[in-house]
Design an enzyme around this catalytic site. Structure first.
Site, short mmCIF file in Angstrom:
data_model
loop_
_atom_site.label_atom_id
_atom_site.label_comp_id
_atom_site.label_asym_id
_atom_site.label_seq_id
_atom_site.Cartn_x
_atom_site.Cartn_y
_atom_site.Cartn_z
NE ARG A 122 -4.38 -1.65 1.32
CZ ARG A 122 -5.46 -1.97 2.01
NH1 ARG A 122 -5.52 -1.73 3.29
NH2 ARG A 122 -6.49 -2.51 1.41
CD GLN A 127 -2.86 5.98 -3.53
OE1 GLN A 127 -2.94 6.79 -4.44
NE2 GLN A 127 -3.04 6.31 -2.26
CG ASP A 130 -5.12 -1.51 -2.72
OD1 ASP A 130 -5.41 -2.70 -2.54
OD2 ASP A 130 -5.05 -0.67 -1.81
CB SER A 133 -8.43 -0.42 -2.12
OG SER A 133 -7.57 -0.32 -1.01
CE1 TYR A 230 -4.37 -4.60 5.18
CE2 TYR A 230 -1.99 -4.32 5.24
CZ TYR A 230 -3.16 -4.56 4.54
OH TYR A 230 -3.11 -4.76 3.19
#
Length: 379
Positions: A122, A127, A130, A133, A230
Site C-alpha cells: 500500500r 494505489q 490495489d 481496496s 492494518y
C-alpha cells in the site's frame, strides 16, 4: 507476447480478469490476447465485445493457454489449469495463499511464476493496482444493499400523513475501505450510522462521513495500527472492554455490518451469540468476513441464517462478485496497471523486473521454487 484470459472455474466466481477496455490496452502494447469463450458471460461481457476489442476467442482453456506467456485470472489456477500452462509462464491473480500452501507448492512444481495481486504494497505508486481496496469498496456498498433488502423496512426517516417512520440504525464494525464505503452508502440511504474500529486514525474518517464513532479510547487503542495501516490484534483485556461497550450498543441497532479481517489470519470474533440474541426481531447482521471464519457467531458461509429471536445473519460469499460487472472492470484495471510494469514497450515482450519492489512484494513462485518469505520451509 501472448496473453490468456481464462473463464473462472469456481462456481461462486462470476468475475473476469480482463474487460474490452484492458484488452485494447494490452493489444496496444503489442500483445496478442486470447480469451476463453464465455469468460466474461457472468460479468455481462459477451465474446463479441472481446472480439470487437481485438481479442481472439478460444473454445477451451487448453486452446487459450497454448503458447501463453502470461495468464490473467481472478482466482489462482486449479490443478487442471496448471497442467495446461506452459513452464516459465507468468500467472497473475488473487492467489489467496494463506492456508493453501499445497496449491502454492503445486504452482512451483509446475514451473509457473505466480504473482498475488492482494499482496500489493500500500504505497502511492501502487494505489491503482490495489485490488483489495477496489473490491472491498464494492463489498462495503453491497453489504448495505443486502442488509437493507433483508431488513424489509425503510432506512430513511419519513414524515408522512399517516405518521412518522423512524430512521434505521446501522452499525459498521471495522472501518477499512469496505467499512468506509458502507458508512457512506448507509448515510446516503438516510440511516443513522455509527461505527467502530481499533485504529485511532479511523475516528476522524468516520466523523467526516457524518457517522458517530464508538470505541474504548484508552492507551492501547492509541497505538493499535501497524505501519502498513492494518489493525493490530488487540489484547484480551482490551477486547473484553470493547465487547462490553459494543454489547449495549448492538442491542439498539437494526442492521450491523462487520468487515474486520487481519491478512493471513482467521477473522476476529466481534459479535457473540449473546449480542445476537440481544437484538430486536427482524434485525440483520451482514458478515463480510464469513469466508475467513466470520466476525459473527452463527454466521455460515453462503447462507442467510435466521436465529431463534428472528434476527438474520447474512453470510454471502464473494460479495464483490455480487456486482460482477463493476468488480471485473475495476479488477481488470488493477491487473493492467501492474502487468504494464512487466512489459518491455520497445521489445513488446514480457520483461519482469525482478528487483522492482512491487514484484518482490507479490511474487510467490519463481523458477520452480516458492520464493515468498512467509511460505519458506521452516529450518
Amino acid at each position: 507476447m501472448r496473453i490468456a484470459v481464462l473463464t473462472e472455474t469456481d462456481p461462486i466466481e462470476p468475475r473476469v480478469a480482463a474487460v474490452p477496455e484492458t484488452v485494447k490496452k494490452f493489444i496496444g502494447l503489442g500483445s496478442e490476447v486470447v480469451v476463453q469463450s464465455g469468460a466474461g458471460a457472468k460479468a455481462g461481457v459477451p465474446d463479441s465485445e472481446y472480439e470487437a476489442a481485438g481479442a481472439k476467442i478460444a473454445g477451451s482453456a487448453e486452446d487459450a493457454l497454448s503458447g501463453a506467456d502470461l495468464v490473467l485470472k481472478v482466482r489462482r489456477p486449479n490443478a487442471d489449469e496448471l497442467a495446461k500452462i506452459q513452464k516459465g509462464a507468468v500467472v497473475v491473480a488473487i492467489m489467496d495463499p494463506y492456508g493453501h500452501e499445497d496449491a502454492l507448492k503445486a504452482a512451483a512444481e509446475a514451473g509457473v511464476d505466480t504473482f498475488a495481486m492482494e499482496l500489493m504494497p500500500r504505497i502511492t505508486r501502487a494505489q491503482v493496482m490495489d485490488v483489495l481496496s477496489s473490491q472491498a469498496n464494492l463489498a462495503g456498498y453491497r453489504a448495505v444493499v443486502d442488509g437493507a433488502a433483508e431488513y424489509g423496512r425503510s432506512l430513511p426517516m419519513m414524515m408522512t400523513a399517516a405518521g412518522t417512520v423512524p430512521a434505521a440504525r446501522i452499525f459498521i464494525m471495522g472501518v477499512g475501505v469496505a467499512g468506509l464505503q458502507a458508512i457512506a452508502t448507509a448515510r446516503r440511504m438516510g440511516a443513522v450510522v455509527t461505527a467502530t474500529d481499533v485504529r485511532p486514525a479511523t475516528k476522524e474518517q468516520v466523523e467526516s462521513l457524518g457517522a458517530k464513532f464508538v470505541a474504548v479510547e484508552d492507551d492501547e487503542f492509541k497505538q493499535a495500527e501497524t505501519s502498513g495501516g492494518y489493525a493490530k490484534e488487540m489484547s484480551a483485556e482490551y477486547q473484553k472492554k470493547q465487547a462490553e461497550l459494543v454489547k449495549g450498543h448492538i442491542a439498539k441497532q437494526d442492521i450491523v455490518i462487520t468487515t474486520a479481517l487481519i491478512p493471513g489470519r482467521p477473522a476476529p470474533k466481534l459479535v457473540s451469540e449473546e449480542m445476537v440474541a440481544s437484538m430486536k426481531p427482524g434485525s440483520v447482521l451482514v458478515d463480510l468476513a464469513v469466508e475467513r471464519g466470520g466476525n459473527v457467531a452463527g454466521a455460515k458461509a453462503g447462507e442467510i441464517v435466521t436465529v431463534g429471536n428472528g434476527v438474520k445473519i447474512v453470510g454471502h460469499v464473494n460479495v464483490p462478485g455480487r456486482l460482477a460487472a463493476t468488480a471485473s472492470s475495476l479488477y481488470a484495471r488493477n491487473l493492467y496497471a501492474f502487468v504494464e510494469t512487466m512489459i518491455d514497450k520497445e521489445a513488446k515482450a514480457l520483461a519482469v523486473k525482478w528487483d522492482d519492489e512491487l514484484v518482490k512484494a507479490t511474487n510467490l513462485t519463481r523458477d520452480g521454487q516458492v520464493v515468498y518469505p512467509n511460505f519458506q520451509p521452516k529450518a
